[in-house]
Design an enzyme around this catalytic site. Structure first.
Site, short mmCIF file in Angstrom:
data_model
loop_
_atom_site.label_atom_id
_atom_site.label_comp_id
_atom_site.label_asym_id
_atom_site.label_seq_id
_atom_site.Cartn_x
_atom_site.Cartn_y
_atom_site.Cartn_z
N GLY A 70 0.82 -1.21 0.00
CA GLY A 70 0.00 0.00 0.00
C GLY A 70 0.86 1.26 0.00
O GLY A 70 0.65 2.17 -0.79
N ALA A 71 1.83 1.30 0.90
CA ALA A 71 2.62 2.51 1.05
C ALA A 71 3.83 2.24 1.93
O ALA A 71 3.92 1.17 2.54
CB ALA A 71 1.77 3.61 1.68
N MET A 72 4.74 3.22 2.00
CA MET A 72 5.95 3.04 2.80
C MET A 72 6.30 4.32 3.52
O MET A 72 6.33 5.39 2.94
CB MET A 72 7.09 2.58 1.86
CG MET A 72 8.43 2.40 2.55
SD MET A 72 8.37 1.06 3.78
CE MET A 72 9.53 1.73 4.98
N GLU A 73 6.61 4.18 4.81
CA GLU A 73 6.76 5.32 5.71
C GLU A 73 8.15 5.96 5.73
O GLU A 73 8.52 6.58 6.73
CB GLU A 73 6.43 4.85 7.13
CG GLU A 73 7.46 3.91 7.78
CD GLU A 73 7.13 2.42 7.68
OE1 GLU A 73 6.39 2.04 6.76
OE2 GLU A 73 7.61 1.63 8.53
N ASN A 74 8.93 5.85 4.64
CA ASN A 74 10.28 6.45 4.62
C ASN A 74 10.28 7.83 5.28
O ASN A 74 9.39 8.64 5.04
CB ASN A 74 10.75 6.63 3.19
CG ASN A 74 10.44 5.42 2.33
OD1 ASN A 74 10.92 4.34 2.61
ND2 ASN A 74 9.61 5.61 1.33
N GLU B 208 0.86 5.68 7.69
CA GLU B 208 2.27 6.01 7.36
C GLU B 208 2.72 7.22 8.17
O GLU B 208 3.85 7.29 8.64
CB GLU B 208 2.44 6.27 5.86
CG GLU B 208 1.96 5.15 4.95
CD GLU B 208 2.42 3.75 5.34
OE1 GLU B 208 3.51 3.60 5.91
OE2 GLU B 208 1.66 2.78 5.09
N HIS C 247 3.62 6.27 11.70
CA HIS C 247 4.91 5.58 11.79
C HIS C 247 6.06 6.54 12.13
O HIS C 247 7.10 6.11 12.61
CB HIS C 247 5.26 4.91 10.46
CG HIS C 247 4.85 3.47 10.36
ND1 HIS C 247 5.07 2.56 11.36
CD2 HIS C 247 4.26 2.77 9.34
CE1 HIS C 247 4.61 1.36 10.97
NE2 HIS C 247 4.11 1.46 9.76
N GLU D 176 4.46 -2.29 13.61
CA GLU D 176 3.27 -2.46 12.78
C GLU D 176 2.00 -2.69 13.61
O GLU D 176 0.97 -2.08 13.33
CB GLU D 176 3.48 -3.59 11.77
CG GLU D 176 4.55 -3.29 10.72
CD GLU D 176 4.32 -2.01 9.93
OE1 GLU D 176 3.22 -1.42 10.01
OE2 GLU D 176 5.28 -1.56 9.26
#
Ligand code: B3K
Ligand code: ZN
Length: 872
Positions: free
Chosen positions: A264-268, A301, A304, A323
């Site tokens: 879905g997405a990434m919290e960089n 995200e 996070h 998570e």
């Protein structure tokens, strides 16, 4: 990918790294086939765990040069996926490694790759090693300075984490940008993006007065679909300040939407990368569910940033630390802003449909796994959703104030660190001066506990006794289990439907019972009549419940429980009970009991008269539990019998309720607003169409909704016609495809609908779509759009006893194993449960697993699952 047997890593073998990297400077010259990366690290020996070799991770890289303290260094060699460097200076040194990689051929979508012409990265869990050789583990935290060089016309936006500190033009039409991230981070939070985008800009001022620039990068032409995600982000920032007193910490927060993305997405840090499906929305092309999902993922995200980035995981076995906690936080965000009951229903459906099934199969693992071959295989419903349930139980046990005290202590102790699940529980424990030692067993124990319930009411003494027993079946790799601390929230209802006081020895009791022993009795006194017990209110623990509660009592709860969630829950229990009865009796023509139909009818009358105001909740109450939810009650899944009972019951509902369903359709009209109230109307109309499509009486209305201009209603109408195999389905689907041919996200919905088709011809039709000009093996959204609904929610076609459904999935997996192992590994799930089917199906499913096992280049991802499934 590897031809040799991949080996497992164990939690118990954790060792601190032999070296730390405190600073990293990256110079990245982007080119499709030969991107050059110069990585300059400040390395420091860990004196507590010394080694004379520095072992770095790297995959699919061409190594050009190694320098130490600015001198060429030759004492190194490559062994498999590691670069081993020897003859190191003592204690601290500068290491410079030059490598090349090829984003254009990287179809795994991990590391650095091209998504429709834009460069982007995905590093969690272990993708950074596809960018440069590094200590690619979360307990190595460095400050990053990143310079990106690329063609200016083609890639006007060059982005990385933190703040942009320099930029300018270079020779040959190129330009550069340098980014510095003031916060130390593990490599999995690194991100880089280069492309040509439209940008939606906004600002947010935090409570303490810091102004944050918000930037949302979307493909050219998609700006009109960005405002909802932006508004969601601002709501998330505000909510985290109000509920958790957590503020954002950088000057800029960027979100980039890309079409090719595995999840879905990434919290960089400071630069989230999102699957465009989880960002882009407008009222014409998106459903109410899409709007809701986008808000929750944008929130997830964002949250996070504290739970994951500021405090991160020591090792990947601790994934649920960030998570489970962040899912809990995003669920609370959605519940505070919207309907708590509906959010709870959503979450519990995931648990009952997917997580319980995971626990019952070869991939069963605790929320803190102990053994991993491919980390990407552990981004599971267990780690995420059961992980969130474990956090929720803590919240139930400690209360909001106690839970927040624990959070404060957790950040006070661990800000800037990489820590473990035990550290989290210790903070909760210490802040509340309690003893969570038994509770912490939830982290290490796999499987769904079973709680059996007996009740007894003594009218003479006016005492009501609940006897609860917990049992724990062995799961894959865990034969022995301990008793857990299980919070059981209850409500007792009078025969009139009023809540009754919970009393013992004249004192009012807490509504949360603590089941900690194998068997316990809970006694309630001064009850003038037999109460009806609502157990596990709001799903207070992730358990299965065995309770022979009378159907009449279950329906009493549907009418009267204080918790709307529990009304739905009792309805599900009642319907499951009826399915089970029909199955046991083996009748030819199963029928829903009149009492159930009467309750449904009463609910619809309540809607028509305005007594029932929460239309979305009533819509939920009209559906049967899903095939997968019902399956979880059987050790051998009676596929054909379940399918025919579901069909018979749904037809019963349609026939008996059609006057009210038609009256609802007549009375309620969509006003196309994006409010909860309007979404509730649409959800109810969708449920009405779901049933009415089977009767052929409201087809004109349904066909009209297919073109209504509301994506929610349009999809609901088409789905209803497809499931009812109505003759108009193909014409209307064709119209839909022509209308939305240019919108990739809507086309995914069209593929979804195709995969719901029923009947003997369905599988052929679905198989033919792999040749459709809009189908792409490289795009995970597209692959999942077709395969997801077929394998997860179309049991009649997928589990057809001729085995062609299994063969089709096998073909897909053979192909995806080469292109995108992570995506393949997610799609294999339905085959893993092969032992739960009848002998004929077992053989056919198993044949597909064996076919995969025989592949010469089986990826680690598939190997881990196939091997477990076959050897269980
Ligand atoms: N942390 C990422 C998931 C990464 C998955 C890696 N295979 C998204 C999230 O949970 O927020
Ligand atoms: Zn997450």
């Amino acid at each position: 990918m590897t031809a040799t047997q991949p080996h497992a890593q164990y939690l118990r073998d954790y060792q601190a790294p032999a070296f730390f990297i405190d600073e990293l400077e990256l110079q990245v010259q982007l080119a499709p086939l030969n991107t050059q990366v110069v990585a300059r690290s400040q390395v420091r020996a860990n004196l507590e765990n010394p080694s004379d070799k520095l072992v770095l991770d790297g995959i699919d890289l061409t190594l050009l040069q190694v320098r130490i303290n600015d001198q060429a260094h030759s004492a190194y060699h490559i062994e498999g996926e590691q670069l081993i460097i020897e003859q190191l200076p003592e204690q601290a040194f500068t290491l410079e490694i030059t490598t090349q990689c090829a984003p254009e051929t990287n179809t795994s979508l991990e590391g650095l790759y091209l998504s429709d012409g834009a460069y982007c990265t995905q590093c969690e869990a272990q993708g950074f090693r596809k960018i440069t050789y590094f200590l690619d583990r979360p307990d190595v935290m460095a400050s990053y300075k990143v310079t990106i060089v690329a063609d200016k016309a083609q890639f006007p936006h060059l982005l990385s984490n933190g703040n942009k500190i320099d930029s300018g033009d270079l020779e040959g039409g190129k330009h550069f940008a340098t980014w510095q991230d003031p916060f130390k981070k593990p490599s999995y939070l690194f991100a880089l993006v280069a492309g040509d985008f439209d940008v939606l800009r906004d600002t947010y001022t935090t409570t303490s007065g810091r102004e944050v620039a918000l930037e949302l990068y979307v493909d050219k032409g998609n700006l009109s679909k960005a405002p909802h995600a932006m508004a969601s982000l601002k709501r998330a920032m505000q909510w985290d300040e109000q509920r958790f007193e957590l503020e954002y910490d950088l000057d800029v927060y960027m979100i980039v939407a890309v079409d090719f993305f595995n999840m879905g997405a990434m919290e960089n840090k400071g630069l989230n990368i999102f699957n465009s499906k989880c960002v882009l929305a407008n009222s014409e092309t998106s459903t109410d569910r899409d709007f809701h999902l986008i808000e929750s993922i944008v929130g997830h995200e964002y949250f996070h940033n504290w739970t994951g980035n500021r405090v991160t995981c020591r090792d990947w076995f601790q994934l649920s630390l960030k998570e489970g906690l962040t899912v809990f936080r995003d669920q609370e965000f959605s519940s505070d802003l919207g309907s708590r009951a509906l959010n709870r229903i959503d979450a519990v459906k995931v648990m009952r449909t997917h997580q319980f099934a995971e626990d019952a199969g070869p991939m069963a693992h605790p929320i803190r796994p102990e053994k991993v071959i491919e980390m990407n295989n552990f981004y599971t419903v267990t780690v995420y959703d059961k992980g969130a349930e474990v956090i929720r139980m803590l919240h139930t046990l400690l209360g909001e104030a106690g839970f927040q005290k624990g959070m404060k202590l957790y950040f006070q102790r661990h800000d800037g660190q990489a820590v473990t699940c035990d550290d989290f529980v210790a903070a909760m424990n210490d802040a509340n001066d309690t003893d969570l030692s038994q509770f912490s067993l939830w982290y290490g124990q796999a499987g769904t506990p079973l709680v059996s319930v007996r009740e007894d009411y003594d009218s003479d003494t006016k005492r009501y006794t609940l006897s609860l027993t917990q049992t724990h079946k062995p799961t894959a790799e865990q034969p022995h289990k301990d008793n857990l601390l299980i919070p059981v929230a209850i409500e007792l209802l009078s025969q009139e439907g009023q809540p009754m006081a919970l009393k013992r020895d004249g004192r009012e009791l807490d509504k949360v019972l603590h089941l900690s022993e194998q068997s316990q009795e809970f006694v309630f006194e001064q009850l003038d009549e037999r109460p009806v017990a609502v157990l596990f209110e709001d799903f207070s623990a992730p358990v299965q419940v065995q309770f022979a509660q009378a159907l009449a009592d279950q329906l009493h709860i549907v009418r009267h429980a204080s918790s709307d969630f529990s009304r739905w829950d009792a309805q599900q229990a009642a319907l499951s009970y009826c399915v089970n009865q029909a199955l046991e009796q083996g009748v030819q023509k199963p029928q829903l009991p009149d009492a159930v139909l009467a309750t449904l009818s009463e609910l619809l009358n309540g809607v028509l008269s305005g007594v029932e105001a929460d239309l979305a909740l009533i819509a939920e109450l009209l559906y049967l539990p899903s095939f997968d939810t019902l399956s979880s009650g059987y050790s051998e899944i009676p596929v054909d019998a379940l399918n025919s009972i579901i069909t018979a019951f749904e037809t019963d509902i349609a026939k008996h309720l059609s006057p009210q369903l038609e009256a609802v359709v007549e009375q309620f009209k969509d006003d196309k607003q994006q409010t909860a109230q309007s979404a509730g109307v649409r959800a109810l109309l969708a449920a009405c169409m779901y049933y009415l499509a089977r009767l052929d009486t409201a087809i004109d209305y349904i066909a009209e909704q297919a073109n209504s201009g509301s994506m929610t209603l349009s999809l609901a109408a088409l789905k209803a016609l497809v499931l009812a195999q109505h003759q108009q389905q193909n014409a209307l689907l064709g119209e839909f495809a022509r209308r939305w041919a240019d919108d990739v996200l809507v086309l995914d919905k069209w593929f979804n609908l195709q995969a719901m088709k029923q009947g003997e011809q369905a599988l052929c039709d679905i198989g033919a779509l792999f040749e459709h000009p809009h189908f792409s093996w490289q795009n995970p959204n597209r692959v999942r759009a077709l395969l997801g609904p077929l394998t997860m929610s179309n049991p009649r076609v997928f589990h057809h006893q001729d085995g062609r459904g299994y063969e089709l999935l096998g073909d897909v997996l053979v192909k995806l194993n080469e292109i995108n192992p992570q995506n393949a590994s997610r799609l294999i799930t339905p085959l893993l449960a092969w032992r739960r089917y009848d002998a004929g199906r077992q053989q056919l499913m198993c044949a597909q697993l064996q076919r995969l096992m025989a592949l010469p280049n089986l990826s680690k991802d598939l190997f881990e699952k196939v091997e477990k499934a076959l050897s269980e």
